[in-house]
Design a protein around this motif. Structure first.
Motif, PDB file in Angstrom:
ATOM      1  N   THR A 212       0.845  -1.194   0.000  1.00 27.03           N
ATOM      2  CA  THR A 212       0.000   0.000   0.000  1.00 27.03           C
ATOM      3  C   THR A 212       0.879   1.242   0.000  1.00 27.03           C
ATOM      4  O   THR A 212       2.014   1.232   0.498  1.00 27.03           O
ATOM      5  CB  THR A 212      -0.931   0.028   1.227  1.00 27.03           C
ATOM      6  OG1 THR A 212      -0.134  -0.006   2.412  1.00 27.03           O
ATOM      7  CG2 THR A 212      -1.887  -1.161   1.221  1.00 27.03           C
ATOM      8  N   PHE A 213       0.347   2.313  -0.566  1.00 27.56           N
ATOM      9  CA  PHE A 213       1.027   3.603  -0.595  1.00 27.56           C
ATOM     10  C   PHE A 213       0.087   4.670  -0.058  1.00 27.56           C
ATOM     11  O   PHE A 213      -1.139   4.559  -0.178  1.00 27.56           O
ATOM     12  CB  PHE A 213       1.449   3.971  -2.026  1.00 27.56           C
ATOM     13  CG  PHE A 213       2.462   3.051  -2.627  1.00 27.56           C
ATOM     14  CD1 PHE A 213       3.803   3.167  -2.310  1.00 27.56           C
ATOM     15  CD2 PHE A 213       2.078   2.060  -3.520  1.00 27.56           C
ATOM     16  CE1 PHE A 213       4.748   2.320  -2.866  1.00 27.56           C
ATOM     17  CE2 PHE A 213       3.006   1.207  -4.092  1.00 27.56           C
ATOM     18  CZ  PHE A 213       4.350   1.341  -3.760  1.00 27.56           C
ATOM     19  N   ARG A 214       0.674   5.708   0.505  1.00 25.34           N
ATOM     20  CA  ARG A 214      -0.108   6.843   0.979  1.00 25.34           C
ATOM     21  C   ARG A 214      -0.106   7.942  -0.069  1.00 25.34           C
ATOM     22  O   ARG A 214       0.933   8.311  -0.603  1.00 25.34           O
ATOM     23  CB  ARG A 214       0.478   7.396   2.275  1.00 25.34           C
ATOM     24  CG  ARG A 214       0.484   6.424   3.435  1.00 25.34           C
ATOM     25  CD  ARG A 214      -0.885   6.092   3.946  1.00 25.34           C
ATOM     26  NE  ARG A 214      -1.622   7.261   4.436  1.00 25.34           N
ATOM     27  CZ  ARG A 214      -2.837   7.203   4.962  1.00 25.34           C
ATOM     28  NH1 ARG A 214      -3.466   6.039   5.042  1.00 25.34           N
ATOM     29  NH2 ARG A 214      -3.431   8.300   5.394  1.00 25.34           N
TER      30      ARG A 214
ATOM     31  N   ALA B 235      -1.775  -1.039  -3.844  1.00 24.35           N
ATOM     32  CA  ALA B 235      -1.184  -1.311  -5.159  1.00 24.35           C
ATOM     33  C   ALA B 235      -1.149  -2.807  -5.449  1.00 24.35           C
ATOM     34  O   ALA B 235      -1.305  -3.223  -6.600  1.00 24.35           O
ATOM     35  CB  ALA B 235       0.218  -0.726  -5.238  1.00 24.35           C
ATOM     36  N   LEU B 236      -0.921  -3.623  -4.419  1.00 31.32           N
ATOM     37  CA  LEU B 236      -0.933  -5.079  -4.556  1.00 31.32           C
ATOM     38  C   LEU B 236      -1.859  -5.644  -3.489  1.00 31.32           C
ATOM     39  O   LEU B 236      -1.744  -5.294  -2.318  1.00 31.32           O
ATOM     40  CB  LEU B 236       0.468  -5.663  -4.386  1.00 31.32           C
ATOM     41  CG  LEU B 236       1.534  -5.245  -5.404  1.00 31.32           C
ATOM     42  CD1 LEU B 236       2.879  -5.876  -5.059  1.00 31.32           C
ATOM     43  CD2 LEU B 236       1.109  -5.608  -6.817  1.00 31.32           C
ATOM     44  N   ASP B 237      -2.749  -6.524  -3.917  1.00 28.34           N
ATOM     45  CA  ASP B 237      -3.783  -7.026  -3.016  1.00 28.34           C
ATOM     46  C   ASP B 237      -3.778  -8.556  -3.007  1.00 28.34           C
ATOM     47  O   ASP B 237      -4.636  -9.201  -3.591  1.00 28.34           O
ATOM     48  CB  ASP B 237      -5.148  -6.493  -3.463  1.00 28.34           C
ATOM     49  CG  ASP B 237      -6.257  -6.774  -2.470  1.00 28.34           C
ATOM     50  OD1 ASP B 237      -5.952  -7.193  -1.338  1.00 28.34           O
ATOM     51  OD2 ASP B 237      -7.438  -6.561  -2.817  1.00 28.34           O
ATOM     52  N   GLY B 238      -2.752  -9.127  -2.372  1.00 28.93           N
ATOM     53  CA  GLY B 238      -2.688 -10.579  -2.233  1.00 28.93           C
ATOM     54  C   GLY B 238      -2.234 -11.306  -3.478  1.00 28.93           C
ATOM     55  O   GLY B 238      -2.820 -12.332  -3.844  1.00 28.93           O
ATOM     56  N   VAL B 239      -1.177 -10.835  -4.131  1.00 30.54           N
ATOM     57  CA  VAL B 239      -0.739 -11.421  -5.397  1.00 30.54           C
ATOM     58  C   VAL B 239       0.128 -12.650  -5.170  1.00 30.54           C
ATOM     59  O   VAL B 239       1.174 -12.587  -4.523  1.00 30.54           O
ATOM     60  CB  VAL B 239       0.052 -10.394  -6.238  1.00 30.54           C
ATOM     61  CG1 VAL B 239       0.585 -11.049  -7.513  1.00 30.54           C
ATOM     62  CG2 VAL B 239      -0.828  -9.204  -6.580  1.00 30.54           C
ATOM     63  N   THR B 240      -0.322 -13.780  -5.698  1.00 35.06           N
ATOM     64  CA  THR B 240       0.435 -15.023  -5.678  1.00 35.06           C
ATOM     65  C   THR B 240       0.726 -15.434  -7.115  1.00 35.06           C
ATOM     66  O   THR B 240      -0.183 -15.498  -7.947  1.00 35.06           O
ATOM     67  CB  THR B 240      -0.338 -16.140  -4.959  1.00 35.06           C
ATOM     68  OG1 THR B 240      -0.486 -15.786  -3.572  1.00 35.06           O
ATOM     69  CG2 THR B 240       0.393 -17.469  -5.055  1.00 35.06           C
ATOM     70  N   LEU B 241       2.001 -15.685  -7.395  1.00 31.25           N
ATOM     71  CA  LEU B 241       2.420 -15.966  -8.769  1.00 31.25           C
ATOM     72  C   LEU B 241       3.650 -16.862  -8.743  1.00 31.25           C
ATOM     73  O   LEU B 241       4.527 -16.692  -7.900  1.00 31.25           O
ATOM     74  CB  LEU B 241       2.761 -14.655  -9.484  1.00 31.25           C
ATOM     75  CG  LEU B 241       3.285 -14.737 -10.926  1.00 31.25           C
ATOM     76  CD1 LEU B 241       2.173 -15.166 -11.872  1.00 31.25           C
ATOM     77  CD2 LEU B 241       3.849 -13.383 -11.357  1.00 31.25           C
TER      78      LEU B 241
ATOM     79  N   THR C 190       4.480  -2.048  -9.763  1.00 34.79           N
ATOM     80  CA  THR C 190       4.758  -2.274  -8.344  1.00 34.79           C
ATOM     81  C   THR C 190       5.094  -3.736  -8.102  1.00 34.79           C
ATOM     82  O   THR C 190       6.029  -4.054  -7.348  1.00 34.79           O
ATOM     83  CB  THR C 190       3.548  -1.867  -7.476  1.00 34.79           C
ATOM     84  OG1 THR C 190       3.267  -0.482  -7.679  1.00 34.79           O
ATOM     85  CG2 THR C 190       3.824  -2.119  -6.003  1.00 34.79           C
ATOM     86  N   LEU C 191       4.369  -4.631  -8.757  1.00 33.09           N
ATOM     87  CA  LEU C 191       4.647  -6.056  -8.608  1.00 33.09           C
ATOM     88  C   LEU C 191       6.063  -6.374  -9.068  1.00 33.09           C
ATOM     89  O   LEU C 191       6.808  -7.083  -8.384  1.00 33.09           O
ATOM     90  CB  LEU C 191       3.630  -6.879  -9.399  1.00 33.09           C
ATOM     91  CG  LEU C 191       3.863  -8.397  -9.418  1.00 33.09           C
ATOM     92  CD1 LEU C 191       3.840  -8.972  -8.007  1.00 33.09           C
ATOM     93  CD2 LEU C 191       2.827  -9.092 -10.300  1.00 33.09           C
ATOM     94  N   LEU C 192       6.469  -5.844 -10.220  1.00 35.84           N
ATOM     95  CA  LEU C 192       7.815  -6.108 -10.711  1.00 35.84           C
ATOM     96  C   LEU C 192       8.864  -5.550  -9.755  1.00 35.84           C
ATOM     97  O   LEU C 192       9.872  -6.199  -9.470  1.00 35.84           O
ATOM     98  CB  LEU C 192       8.014  -5.540 -12.109  1.00 35.84           C
ATOM     99  CG  LEU C 192       9.383  -5.855 -12.727  1.00 35.84           C
ATOM    100  CD1 LEU C 192       9.246  -6.286 -14.183  1.00 35.84           C
ATOM    101  CD2 LEU C 192      10.319  -4.653 -12.645  1.00 35.84           C
TER     102      LEU C 192
END
Length: 274
Positions: A32-34, A42-48, A68-70
């Motif tokens: 999360t960002f403020r 920005a990321l909500d439970g990403v599984t990969l 953000t994920l990268l």
């Protein structure tokens, strides 16, 4: 579950369920960002998981969380929750100095803006990761850099600085720099975003060649269907989460991919019909 590979208050975790030969795996990543008084997820439970030798494209609109994920997977940003495993190593648990060293050795990063050092020549830019690890500017490291640049069609540009090279040439130098340590995985964030269509296609062809001929594991973040069409797997992100993905059977048509992508992000019921 995980175990620790060293003792002490900042012990490094390893994941028993992730073999060391699996280049990349994430579990339930949250970031999360403020923005002023507002908290943005920005990321909500990403599984990969990205298997060895796979070319994966991660697509999404601006604000979907793909970059953000990268950055989290590449060890540039720490997640608020969840883990990133590279070759079984929980990099999100590493202290800063060890994370920097691990990232330099095992993760090859390529960016839209090239991020070359203006005062350095092509070969000096490529050798930066080796020199940061204590290698000298001559010897086997230099020979390796020369061989890489020659293979990428830049054998005649070794002593040229970035301002004397085209955008496509600069991106090839950046790719050579990412490959110089023989990393477990190469991650590219919008690698064609600063290039014209011809140079963009050439970079995609190069990434595809590295994947098919050398078995390189590659993850590309892009919003362009023409780039994602080169990948063997397409992952779509929306609102900080993965909403769907598919494996490509042979080459993908960029126009069909674009249509499917638009259906998915718009919530069309036809999105997963094929």
């Amino acid at each position: 579950m995980s175990e620790t590979s060293e003792s002490g208050p900042r012990a490094v975790a390893r994941d028993k369920s992730t073999p060391s030969d699996v280049p990349l795996r994430t579990t339930k990543l949250v970031k999360t960002f403020r923005q002023g008084t507002i908290s943005v997820t920005a990321l909500d439970g990403v599984t990969l998981e990205v298997p060895q030798g796979q070319f994966t494209a991660i697509m999404g609109a601006s604000g979907s969380g793909k970059s953000t994920l990268l950055h989290v997977m590449g060890g540039l940003t720490r997640p608020d929750a969840g883990d990133v495993f590279v070759e079984g190593e929980a990099i999100s648990s590493l202290p800063d100095a060890k994370l920097t060293e691990f990232r330099r050795r095992r993760i090859g990063l390529v960016f839209q803006q090239f991020n070359l050092i203006p005062a350095l020549t092509a070969i000096e830019n490529v050798m930066l990761p080796l020199m940061a690890g204590g290698a000298s500017a001559s010897g086997s490291g230099r020979d390796q850099a020369v061989a890489l640049l020659d293979r990428l069609g830049l054998g005649h540009r070794l002593s040229h600085r970035p301002d004397a090279m085209s955008g496509g040439e600069q991106q090839r130098v950046a790719i050579a720099r990412a490959l110089i340590t023989d990393p477990a995985i190469v991650m590219a964030d919008e690698p064609t975003g600063s290039l014209d269509s011809a140079n963009g296609r050439a970079i995609c062809e190069l990434l595809k060649e590295l994947n098919e001929k050398e078995g390189r594991t590659i993850v590309v973040v892009t919003h362009e269907p023409a780039v994602a069409a080169w990948a063997g797997r397409v992952v779509i992100m929306k609102d900080g989460a993965i909403c769907t993905e598919w494996l490509a059977e042979g080459s993908q048509d960029p126009h069909e991919l674009a249509g499917r992508y638009q259906d998915i992000v718009s919530g069309s019921p036809l999105a997963n019909a094929t």
